[in-house]
Write a protein that holds these residues in place. Structure first.
Motif, PDB file in Angstrom:
ATOM      1  N   ARG A 106       2.653   1.587  -3.478  1.00  0.00           N
ATOM      2  CA  ARG A 106       1.806   2.157  -4.529  1.00  0.00           C
ATOM      3  C   ARG A 106       1.637   3.665  -4.336  1.00  0.00           C
ATOM      4  O   ARG A 106       1.668   4.436  -5.304  1.00  0.00           O
ATOM      5  CB  ARG A 106       0.428   1.482  -4.522  1.00  0.00           C
ATOM      6  CG  ARG A 106       0.394   0.072  -5.102  1.00  0.00           C
ATOM      7  CD  ARG A 106      -0.995  -0.509  -4.930  1.00  0.00           C
ATOM      8  NE  ARG A 106      -1.114  -1.863  -5.446  1.00  0.00           N
ATOM      9  CZ  ARG A 106      -1.682  -2.172  -6.613  1.00  0.00           C
ATOM     10  NH1 ARG A 106      -2.171  -1.225  -7.381  1.00  0.00           N
ATOM     11  NH2 ARG A 106      -1.771  -3.431  -7.003  1.00  0.00           N
ATOM     12  N   CYS A 107       1.459   4.097  -3.089  1.00  0.00           N
ATOM     13  CA  CYS A 107       1.308   5.524  -2.815  1.00  0.00           C
ATOM     14  C   CYS A 107       2.537   6.309  -3.275  1.00  0.00           C
ATOM     15  O   CYS A 107       2.412   7.377  -3.892  1.00  0.00           O
ATOM     16  CB  CYS A 107       1.085   5.760  -1.319  1.00  0.00           C
ATOM     17  SG  CYS A 107      -0.538   5.276  -0.708  1.00  0.00           S
ATOM     18  N   ARG A 132       2.733   6.283  -7.240  1.00  0.00           N
ATOM     19  CA  ARG A 132       1.661   7.081  -7.853  1.00  0.00           C
ATOM     20  C   ARG A 132       1.891   8.572  -7.614  1.00  0.00           C
ATOM     21  O   ARG A 132       1.654   9.401  -8.501  1.00  0.00           O
ATOM     22  CB  ARG A 132       0.305   6.655  -7.284  1.00  0.00           C
ATOM     23  CG  ARG A 132      -0.096   5.228  -7.624  1.00  0.00           C
ATOM     24  CD  ARG A 132      -1.461   4.880  -7.061  1.00  0.00           C
ATOM     25  NE  ARG A 132      -2.527   5.566  -7.790  1.00  0.00           N
ATOM     26  CZ  ARG A 132      -3.804   5.558  -7.411  1.00  0.00           C
ATOM     27  NH1 ARG A 132      -4.164   4.907  -6.315  1.00  0.00           N
ATOM     28  NH2 ARG A 132      -4.708   6.184  -8.130  1.00  0.00           N
ATOM     29  N   THR A 133       2.365   8.908  -6.420  1.00  0.00           N
ATOM     30  CA  THR A 133       2.652  10.312  -6.120  1.00  0.00           C
ATOM     31  C   THR A 133       3.763  10.841  -7.006  1.00  0.00           C
ATOM     32  O   THR A 133       3.685  11.970  -7.517  1.00  0.00           O
ATOM     33  CB  THR A 133       3.035  10.468  -4.640  1.00  0.00           C
ATOM     34  OG1 THR A 133       1.940  10.043  -3.825  1.00  0.00           O
ATOM     35  CG2 THR A 133       3.379  11.915  -4.309  1.00  0.00           C
ATOM     36  N   GLU A 166       0.834  -1.200   0.000  1.00  0.00           N
ATOM     37  CA  GLU A 166       0.000   0.000   0.000  1.00  0.00           C
ATOM     38  C   GLU A 166       0.869   1.250   0.000  1.00  0.00           C
ATOM     39  O   GLU A 166       0.643   2.190  -0.781  1.00  0.00           O
ATOM     40  CB  GLU A 166      -0.925   0.005   1.214  1.00  0.00           C
ATOM     41  CG  GLU A 166      -1.847   1.216   1.249  1.00  0.00           C
ATOM     42  CD  GLU A 166      -2.781   1.217   2.452  1.00  0.00           C
ATOM     43  OE1 GLU A 166      -3.560   2.189   2.579  1.00  0.00           O
ATOM     44  OE2 GLU A 166      -2.720   0.267   3.262  1.00  0.00           O
ATOM     45  N   ARG A 167       1.865   1.282   0.875  1.00  0.00           N
ATOM     46  CA  ARG A 167       2.790   2.418   0.883  1.00  0.00           C
ATOM     47  C   ARG A 167       3.534   2.512  -0.445  1.00  0.00           C
ATOM     48  O   ARG A 167       3.768   3.604  -0.975  1.00  0.00           O
ATOM     49  CB  ARG A 167       3.790   2.288   2.028  1.00  0.00           C
ATOM     50  CG  ARG A 167       3.216   2.470   3.414  1.00  0.00           C
ATOM     51  CD  ARG A 167       4.308   2.285   4.456  1.00  0.00           C
ATOM     52  NE  ARG A 167       3.787   2.334   5.808  1.00  0.00           N
ATOM     53  CZ  ARG A 167       3.720   3.446   6.552  1.00  0.00           C
ATOM     54  NH1 ARG A 167       4.141   4.591   6.039  1.00  0.00           N
ATOM     55  NH2 ARG A 167       3.242   3.404   7.781  1.00  0.00           N
TER      56      ARG A 167
END
Length: 541
Positions: A450-451, A454-455, A447-448
């Motif tokens: 991907r964040c 994407r950022t 999850e981290r």
């Protein structure tokens, strides 16, 4: 032009001859070869395809200080300097003849968002000069706008003008250009969600601001409003020329780029390798699969993949570039018109770098990136850090790279974006932020992860192509932050088609990429490039 495959501190430009991307009709064919009359004969003028971007990009590498124009902004600028434009034939890519034409202005009128903010506006229509003077307050905002009719939806327009300014402390802040696709009221500053609008960026040069952009008329419009504004200054003035709006003909979108990230499955990535040659054979096979079976045009391989899982010190397995270890990838690139990015430990004389080698579609070395931010243990094992963030012009577009620990420093991806990249290829073993935040064995936090990725894509308006050594987490993310492909650890490679002319717009009609770069105020970012900001001083306490 690339003068050396080892140039790391400058943006690199290369010819794109013979590649599959050139043979496609996705580039803006009608405008290539259009002619402008400058008073010194007819000049060739390229449209906003890869040729223009190669010509227009003067990328900044190293530290992006507040006084230098970044390549991301310069890409919006066209080259002519107040050229006089005539109606002339232009030979397109397919040999057909097209025509360009200059649009006729309907009217010129002062604009201001409010009477209290209004600037002083005067005009000299005979000489086509329009003056805007600050009103004595810092909150002044206003200027001139020009309305043109006869706009054809789907056509590409070159819009340009000059502004001669005086007594402006920060002209890039104070002068701003907009294009509104429609007829906009003279007190309108927020046209709502139905109007598409664009920034027109300026190049500042000794008292002259040269505004220029090539823009596509959206569907359903027949009128365009060009606006030049003076703002945020109590004094100073600008005398602007009447804008030139040149119809370059129907726009043809570039074809999407098929991107592949080839890592192997998570299980295969854990297998030990006896030597560099075994790594070469393994990753060359994956790259072949991507090119031959998937038709990939851009292939990304993991960090130091030619030495991955090979025992010994990095000095022992480092290879020279070009060399026999990279020749097979060059042959593959040439055979399939593909760009291949290979991670490896590179030997340069007595130095060893953690490198990403960008092999162009003709098999040549488009450029090499040397990892700038070394991991904590890597920084003490004799590896030499790089000294810049080059962006290479390739057969698929502008490609930059960072490596692993670089991802932790936001400046790394930002520099690649500022230097005008369309793709950021990230060979990476992992990210310490995407793991546990306490002592103990690392655990991959997807999850981290991907964040983070994407950022990076959204903040820098580029496509992230992430090649993780363990396979799982490798991904392709477009500049809107959409995850187009993701490896859950069970795939040898993942593939996605990435649109270069994607047409992404903000909800209020603006262009994400334009806003991202035009909103910057670099003269306020001193700490960003400081070698002793407060954050570091606090650590010394």
């Amino acid at each position: 032009m690339v003068t050396s495959p080892r140039v790391t501190g400058m943006a690199m430009a290369g010819q794109l001859a013979g590649t599959r991307r050139q043979r496609q009709c996705g580039e803006s064919a009608p405008s290539h070869g259009s002619l402008l009359h400058s008073g010194h004969g007819l000049l060739p003028f390229r449209g906003l395809g890869q040729g223009t971007l190669r010509d227009a990009t003067r990328a900044v590498a190293g530290t992006a200080d507040g006084r230098r124009q970044c390549a991301a902004t310069e890409i919006f600028l066209a080259f002519s300097r107040d050229l006089h434009v005539d109606l002339v034939p232009a030979t397109g890519r397919e040999g057909c003849t097209t025509m360009t034409s200059t649009m006729t202005m309907i009217r010129a009128e002062p604009w201001a968002p409010h009477a209290a903010a209004a600037t002083e506006s005067t005009s000299d229509p005979q000489n086509r000069r329009y003056t805007t003077t600050a009103n004595g307050t810092l909150s002044c905002c206003g200027g001139w706008q020009f309305v043109y009719g006869g706009v054809a939806s789907g056509h590409r327009y070159r819009i340009s003008w000059e502004g001669v300014w005086r007594d402006l402390a920060e002209p890039l802040d104070a002068l701003v250009g907009h294009v509104y696709w429609g007829d906009i009221a003279t007190d309108c500053y927020a046209p709502g969600t139905a109007t598409v609008w664009d920034y027109v960026c300026a190049e500042i040069d000794e008292g002259v601001a040269r505004f220029s952009a090539q823009l596509i008329a959206p569907e359903g419009v027949s009128v365009v409003t060009v606006r030049n504004s003076l703002r945020w200054t109590a004094g100073g003035s600008v005398v602007m020329s009447e804008p030139t709006v040149l119809d370059l003909g129907a726009h043809q979108q570039r074809a999407p780029v098929r991107v592949a990230v080839a890592t192997g499955t998570e299980a295969s990535c854990r297998e030990p390798r006896a030597d560099v040659q075994q790594c070469v054979d393994h990753y060359l096979g994956l790259a072949q699969q991507a090119c031959q079976q998937e038709g990939a045009e851009l292939v990304a391989l993991p960090e130091i993949c030619l030495q991955w899982r090979v025992p010994g010190h990095p000095y022992d397995g480092a290879v020279e570039v070009p060399g026999p270890e990279t020749d097979g990838f060059a042959d593959l690139a040439r055979a399939h018109d593909a760009v291949i990015v290979v991670g490896l430990h590179e030997r340069c004389g007595h130095a060893v770098y953690n490198s990403a080698v960008v092999i162009d579609a003709d098999g040549s070395i488009a450029g090499i990136y040397h990892k700038v931010h070394l991991a904590s243990t890597e920084a003490l094992n004799g590896i030499l850090p790089g000294d810049g963030f080059p962006v290479m012009e390739t057969g698929v577009g502008r490609v930059g790279s960072t490596i692993c620990m670089d991802s932790s420093a936001a400046e790394s991806a930002r520099m690649i974006g500022l230097n005008g990249a369309e793709f950021l290829v990230l060979p990476i073993m992992g990210d310490h932020r995407a793991s546990t935040w306490h002592l103990g064995p690392p655990e991959f936090d997807e999850e981290r992860w991907r964040c983070i990725q994407r950022t990076r894509a959204m903040d820098n308006q580029l496509c992230m192509v992430v090649a993780r050594n363990m396979g799982r987490g490798s991904c392709i993310i477009d500049r809107s932050g959409e995850v187009l492909a993701y490896n859950d650890g069970n795939q040898e490679l993942v593939v996605a088609d990435v649109a270069l002319d994607d047409g992404f717009r903000k909800w209020n009609g603006g262009c994400f990429r334009q806003v991202n770069w035009r909103q910057r105020r670099p003269h306020l970012y001193g700490a960003y490039a400081s070698d002793d900001p407060a954050a570091t001083r606090i650590l010394r306490a």
